[in-house]
Scaffold this active site. Sequence first.
Site, PDB file in Angstrom:
ATOM      1  N   ASP A  54      -7.898   1.429   8.496  1.00 32.66           N
ATOM      2  CA  ASP A  54      -6.565   2.009   8.316  1.00 32.66           C
ATOM      3  C   ASP A  54      -6.331   3.079   9.386  1.00 32.66           C
ATOM      4  OD1 ASP A  54      -4.063   2.432   7.222  1.00 32.66           O
ATOM      5  OD2 ASP A  54      -4.782   3.144   5.278  1.00 32.66           O
ATOM      6  N   GLU A 109       0.820  -1.218   0.000  1.00 31.00           N
ATOM      7  CA  GLU A 109       0.000   0.000   0.000  1.00 31.00           C
ATOM      8  C   GLU A 109       0.844   1.254   0.000  1.00 31.00           C
ATOM      9  OE1 GLU A 109      -2.289   3.334   2.007  1.00 31.00           O
ATOM     10  OE2 GLU A 109      -0.412   2.398   2.552  1.00 31.00           O
TER      11      GLU A 109
END
Length: 383
Positions: free
Chosen positions: A242, A184
Site C-alpha cells: 500500500d 478499502e
Amino acid sequence: MTSKLTTLLFSLINLTSAYTPLSDASLSLIPSGSSDFDPLSGALLSPILIPRVPGTPGSETAQHHFVNFFRTHLPDWTVQWHNSTATTPATGNKQVPFRNLIFRRDPPWATEGDVARLTLVAHYDSLYKPEGFIGAIDSAVPCALLLHVARSVEEALRRKWVGMGEGDGLGEEVGVQVVLLDGEEAWVTWTDEDSLYGARKGCWDGILTSNRALAESWAGEGNGAGTFSTQMESISLFVLLDLLGSANPTIPSYFAKTHWAYEHMATAERRLRKLGLLETKEAKPFLPDLQKKSYQFTMGYVLDDHVPFMERGVDVLHVIPTPFPPVWHTMDDDGAHLDISTIRDWAKIVTTFVAEWMDLDGLLPPLASAEKPNKGGHEKEEL
Ligand SMILES: [Zn+2]
C-alpha cells in the site's frame, strides 16, 4: 522404509524452511517492468491511473484491465470474483457494489484444500472525494506491481511444476494468489489539515467494507477434504502492498510475529542493491529494519486491508511506508508525482521475495531485451 522416512523428514524440513534465497545469477534475471510502469503509456499502470470509485465506470475499467491481463498473458491463473454490496455514509440507501478479484496459481496436480498460498494483496478502489482523485500510490501502483510479479514468476513456476510431475504429496503444495480488493477507502472526506487524526479515524469507520466481506467468506468457506479446512487457513502469508510509488519510502517492520518475512524481503533488497541491480542507487534502504530486535516492536500499526485477516490469525507482512508519502489522500497522488525508479525497484524487490518463497532459483527465464542492462533507456517491453 528408510528412504521413505528420509523423504518424509526432508519434506517436513522443507515445509518449515521452504524459503530459498536466489543465487546472484538468478537475481540478475529479475525483471523491473521497464516502461510498463510509465504513468502515461505503461501497459501495466497507465490504464488504471483513473478514478476507481466502487460502482463507477472507472472501477469497471480497472477490473477489466486486471482480468484481461491475466486471461491474455497468464491463462493458467484462475480468476475469481468475490462480490458484495453495502450502503456507505456518502451514498445513503443505495447499495454500492464491491468486487474483489482473486487470481490464483496452484500446482497443477494439487487438491485445492491442500495448497498453502502466498497471498499478495493490494486495493484497487480510489477515494470517493476529492472528486477526480486518482490514487496512484493508493493503490494503482501496488496493483500494477502485483501484475508484474505474477507475470515475472509464471514461467519459472511452470518449469518447476513440470519438473515435479505429480508432486510427492508430502507438503510441496505451495501456491500463490494475487488478491485485488475493492472498497478499502472511506467515503467521508476530511480535507482540513487539522483533522489528520480524524481522517484516519474516519477512514477506519468507512473502510474495509469489501475485504471484511472477503475475510468472512474465507473464514467460513469449507475447502473440502484437505490440509486446510478454510480458505483463510490456506493463506501462508498475507503480503499487503500500500502507498508505494513515491520516492524515498521507509517501510518499518510492524509485527514481531512476521519479522522473519520482513527480514527476507529486506535481505533481498540489500542483495539487489549490493549487486547494482536497483536504480535508486543513492537511496537509503526502503526496508531499513533488518536489525530490529523483538523488544523494539510496539503495538502500533497502520489500519488497512489486513486487519480483518489478521484478527482471524493470518500472518501479515504490511509493506506500507511510515510516514505516509506527502501526496497521500491529496489531488497530487497522481501519475505526475510518481517516482518510476522507485517503482521499478519495488518490482524487483517484491518479485525476488516471491521467487524465493516459491523456490524458483535456477528456473527464471532470460530477461526480455527491453530489460537488459546497458541497453540505454527503457524500451517498450513485449508483454
Ligand atoms: Zn487511501
